[in-house]
Design an enzyme around this catalytic site. Sequence first.
Site, mmCIF file in Angstrom:
data_model
loop_
_atom_site.group_PDB
_atom_site.id
_atom_site.type_symbol
_atom_site.label_atom_id
_atom_site.label_comp_id
_atom_site.label_asym_id
_atom_site.label_seq_id
_atom_site.Cartn_x
_atom_site.Cartn_y
_atom_site.Cartn_z
ATOM 1 N N HIS A 139 -3.463 33.141 11.052
ATOM 2 C CA HIS A 139 -4.392 32.186 10.443
ATOM 3 C C HIS A 139 -5.714 32.878 10.118
ATOM 4 O O HIS A 139 -6.226 33.645 10.937
ATOM 5 C CB HIS A 139 -4.623 31.002 11.377
ATOM 6 C CG HIS A 139 -3.513 30.011 11.308
ATOM 7 N ND1 HIS A 139 -2.273 30.278 11.815
ATOM 8 C CD2 HIS A 139 -3.448 28.786 10.766
ATOM 9 C CE1 HIS A 139 -1.494 29.243 11.578
ATOM 10 N NE2 HIS A 139 -2.172 28.325 10.939
ATOM 11 N N ARG A 387 7.986 29.528 9.112
ATOM 12 C CA ARG A 387 7.467 28.176 8.859
ATOM 13 C C ARG A 387 7.450 27.927 7.360
ATOM 14 O O ARG A 387 7.023 28.763 6.584
ATOM 15 C CB ARG A 387 6.064 27.997 9.420
ATOM 16 C CG ARG A 387 5.561 26.563 9.168
ATOM 17 C CD ARG A 387 4.251 26.251 9.870
ATOM 18 N NE ARG A 387 3.124 26.930 9.308
ATOM 19 C CZ ARG A 387 1.880 26.427 9.273
ATOM 20 N NH1 ARG A 387 1.646 25.235 9.798
ATOM 21 N NH2 ARG A 387 0.893 27.104 8.762
ATOM 22 N N GLU A 497 2.259 16.459 12.058
ATOM 23 C CA GLU A 497 0.855 16.817 11.949
ATOM 24 C C GLU A 497 -0.020 15.818 11.204
ATOM 25 O O GLU A 497 -1.154 16.146 10.848
ATOM 26 C CB GLU A 497 0.701 18.216 11.355
ATOM 27 C CG GLU A 497 1.442 18.477 10.074
ATOM 28 C CD GLU A 497 1.321 19.932 9.632
ATOM 29 O OE1 GLU A 497 0.383 20.626 10.037
ATOM 30 O OE2 GLU A 497 2.186 20.373 8.855
ATOM 31 N N ASP A 534 -4.390 19.404 11.613
ATOM 32 C CA ASP A 534 -4.226 18.491 10.496
ATOM 33 C C ASP A 534 -4.310 17.037 10.934
ATOM 34 O O ASP A 534 -4.803 16.199 10.187
ATOM 35 C CB ASP A 534 -2.912 18.776 9.760
ATOM 36 C CG ASP A 534 -3.097 19.923 8.798
ATOM 37 O OD1 ASP A 534 -3.588 19.694 7.681
ATOM 38 O OD2 ASP A 534 -2.814 21.066 9.177
ATOM 39 N N ARG A 572 -2.427 24.694 18.096
ATOM 40 C CA ARG A 572 -3.877 24.523 18.288
ATOM 41 C C ARG A 572 -4.640 25.617 17.568
ATOM 42 O O ARG A 572 -4.228 26.764 17.568
ATOM 43 C CB ARG A 572 -4.224 24.678 19.766
ATOM 44 C CG ARG A 572 -3.736 23.573 20.657
ATOM 45 C CD ARG A 572 -4.102 23.925 22.098
ATOM 46 N NE ARG A 572 -3.722 22.874 23.025
ATOM 47 C CZ ARG A 572 -4.415 21.775 23.248
ATOM 48 N NH1 ARG A 572 -5.544 21.572 22.617
ATOM 49 N NH2 ARG A 572 -4.002 20.868 24.107
ATOM 50 N N ARG A 704 -7.045 23.093 3.489
ATOM 51 C CA ARG A 704 -6.450 23.288 4.813
ATOM 52 C C ARG A 704 -7.504 23.034 5.879
ATOM 53 O O ARG A 704 -8.710 23.085 5.617
ATOM 54 C CB ARG A 704 -5.879 24.695 4.921
ATOM 55 C CG ARG A 704 -4.833 24.959 3.862
ATOM 56 C CD ARG A 704 -3.962 26.101 4.242
ATOM 57 N NE ARG A 704 -2.991 25.725 5.229
ATOM 58 C CZ ARG A 704 -1.675 25.930 5.113
ATOM 59 N NH1 ARG A 704 -1.175 26.487 4.030
ATOM 60 N NH2 ARG A 704 -0.856 25.597 6.069
HETATM 61 P P1 PGA Z 1 -2.281 25.229 9.234
HETATM 62 O O1 PGA Z 1 -3.114 25.464 10.544
HETATM 63 O O2 PGA Z 1 -3.244 24.908 8.134
HETATM 64 O O3 PGA Z 1 -1.618 26.525 9.051
HETATM 65 O O4 PGA Z 1 -1.345 24.128 9.518
HETATM 66 C C1 PGA Z 1 -4.200 24.727 10.766
HETATM 67 C C2 PGA Z 1 -5.027 25.319 11.877
HETATM 68 O O5 PGA Z 1 -4.613 26.250 12.546
HETATM 69 O O6 PGA Z 1 -6.115 24.803 12.086
#
Ligand code: PGA
Length: 868
Positions: A139, A387, A497, A534, A572, A704
């Site tokens: 991420h 994913r 989510e 999310d 998380r 996001r």
């Molecule tokens: P994602 O993750 O956008 O990949 O679902 C969100 C996050 O880690 O806050």
Amino acid sequence: MSDLHEELRDNVRMLGECLGQTIAKHRGQDFLDRIESIRQLSKSGRSDTDSDHSELLAALSSLSEDEVLPVARAFTQFLNLANIAEEHHKARQHTEFCNLDSDESYAQLVKQLLAQGIPSEQIINTLVQMDVDLVLTAHPTEVNRRTLIQKYDAITDCLRALDRDESQYHRLQELISQVWHTNEIRKIRPTPLDEAKWGFTVIENSLWEAVPKFLKHLDSQTRALLKQPLPLHCAPVRFSSWMGGDRDGNPNVTSTITREVLNLSRWMAADLYLRDIDALRAELSMHQCSAALRDRVGDEAEPYRAILGELRDQLKATQRWLEADLNQQPHDTQCPISSSEQLLEPLLLCHQSLLDCGMDIIAEGPLEDTIRRVACFGVTLTKLDIRQSSDRHAQVFEELSQFYGLGSYSAWTEEGRQAFLIKELQSQRPLIPHHWTPSDDVQEVLDTCRVVAQADPASLGSYVISMAGQPSDVLSVILLLKEMGITHNMRVVPLFETLADLDNARSCIDSLLSLPWYKQYTQGHQEVMIGYSDSSKDAGQLAAVWGQYRAQEALTALCQQHQTRLTLFHGRGGTVGRGGGPSHTAILAQPPGSVDRSIRVTEQGEMIRFKFGIPDLAVRSLELYAGAVLKASLAPAPAPLDHWRDAMDTLAAAGLQSYRGIVREDPQFVPYFRAVTPEQELTKLPLGSRPAKRKASGGVESLRAIPWIFAWTQIRLMLPAWLGSDTALQGAAAQNKLALLQEMYSQWPFFASYVDMLEMVLAKTDTSISAYYESRLVSEELKVLGSSLRARRDSAIEMVLKIKDQQQLLNAHPNIRQSIEVRNPYIDPLHFLQAELLHRDRNQPDQRLEQALMVTMAGISAGMRNTG
Ligand code: PGA
């Protein structure tokens, strides 16, 4: 104990001085003096609560276009150095904690469990069965470049050496000078392969050393307190990865990349073991050995070296095989070393032989470390998760149904889709025709499923479906994998989510487990992923945490009914608005029964560095995880009382309404967000391989969670983490329920953790800073919204203080408060500069200013210790 705080302050001062000297050498003493005067003005502005910062603002606006960037860089680098000193301080404290047997230590926990009457046999069994899977993700929350991180790590090494009174001052200056003369912002985005390599580097540089150290420590405590050793095969914590596997909204992660990363991961594992084996060969020169080892090596003079030499050759052959496979060159069908057992067999033979010959002390040295590494990392280092978003799988079936003239899959009812999928899952003939040419997007999904189907099952974790809501979302993936020829029952995991999907999670899993075909497929084990970020973005923090809690509770009960073991996978983020916070507190706050020895948790970007970046910190983090899961499994938090539950229902409903009332319904909100935060400009920061939005054209709803939180953090309003909580808590207080809230806080770990996290995030807010952004960037008609939001943040603080019955935030955490206060004089100039740069850049874009703008973003993130 020595005064650790004094040591921390000394380190910060020393690093700051080194930076100052570097700046003076490069840009002259006058320039350094200007920076110092900006810092002093910032500091005096902070101590005078009525200050309008006019002097500081005047000093900043007098900077020429060429001076803005180095000033921003100076403050940013100072904050990075302060972080290094803090991390080092924490690691040093950890060493002392271990020695002092602190309350948080594993030893202390085991003593508590024994005192509660839990038999030692049960404790050890739980430990052995424990399966804590930390899932490293790519991420985009790491603002620092890898090359700088390496320099920061080297600075940490210097601090460590200084603690041992070794002279390091020159090296420190050299490193800080290197930092100063290196761009902090990447020029180009990392590729998914770069990200995966970064993950491997964390293992190589830190976890490879930390894991055996952690297990050794666990072993010695277990021997002392439970009178039994920790078995050599026991690996309570393991690692998976999303780097190169997570393609949700990231078109750069292709099936080719996934294949490469799967291969590279094994290659890297072989390489690390080779280094171990070489070191062991150098050490294990003994001649005496057991009959079993003698049988194996014949009359070799140095039996251990002989057998390890064979292993080394096999590892080298494994690397060659993997290289040939990657380059699609001819090779044997079977990889020389493809299972942990192959690695373990010679190692255990040596180990047993050393024990048999009375050389325990040698057996328990580096050889045991390698054996424990095999238990944790296997031959694949990590297991790769895949994913993909549910709509991408539905699209495959949409095109297929059209192709076969069956109508439109997406228009079918959920029952219709399930019936179709189950029938096809049981069918002997293939569904996907050879002569079919689907769209590129569909082809990519199919190619990925083919790569997964062909991969060694041992190198794979779960297939996670983001934005999952219905049983068909899960069945469709199983069918695609089957079509591509998978031979094992891969875990296919729905990620719930949104609030609606969390509320529906129980019913979705119930429908699935009620299907006899599916039940058999699961082989008694169901994994479900809970999306924290999310759901918070969708419903606000308060309604989301309660939605997550209830979903987990319901799933735990449901799986018990279906006699199915449940693993919850917690998605998380690092920050509170994305479900972050201290992991052990979060684990201990989960519903009773939901952490039953197994848990999966994502670890992302900057948090990977903070928790696992250096071995001592990693040992500490691993121990905290293991301890928390042990405790949550054996002595879970009590179930909430009914009237607490009722209160939470009311609070969550009020929070939801209030949050969505602003974020979704107030027509001024989106224009305000776009104007006051650097949301648009953040997309230019090349932090990760994936785009900031799920759909290129989408609005805030497709943004996001990471940039959403990141943007609010930069202006210090942190709105998503508290909006809704203010009105909900106030509403409860207005109905004379303050005492009830206090009761919940003091007796219910879940509620306590929610309030504590709220407090933590509120302590990082600063409405005078947010107001300044507003004054520079927002049109008059939107300012009413801004002032009402700031007033609401004040009332959120008021409520936290009332519930916790304290006068100021973070009363119980003076260290964190102090750390924020000490940083403010360095962060404030970055905020003021950023607002100014945004203003100028939006009116007249200029490359130099954009660079400085990005540096301010990186600096504020360093100051806040997280991005988004
Ligand atoms: P994602 O993750 O956008 O990949 O679902 C969100 C996050 O880690 O806050």
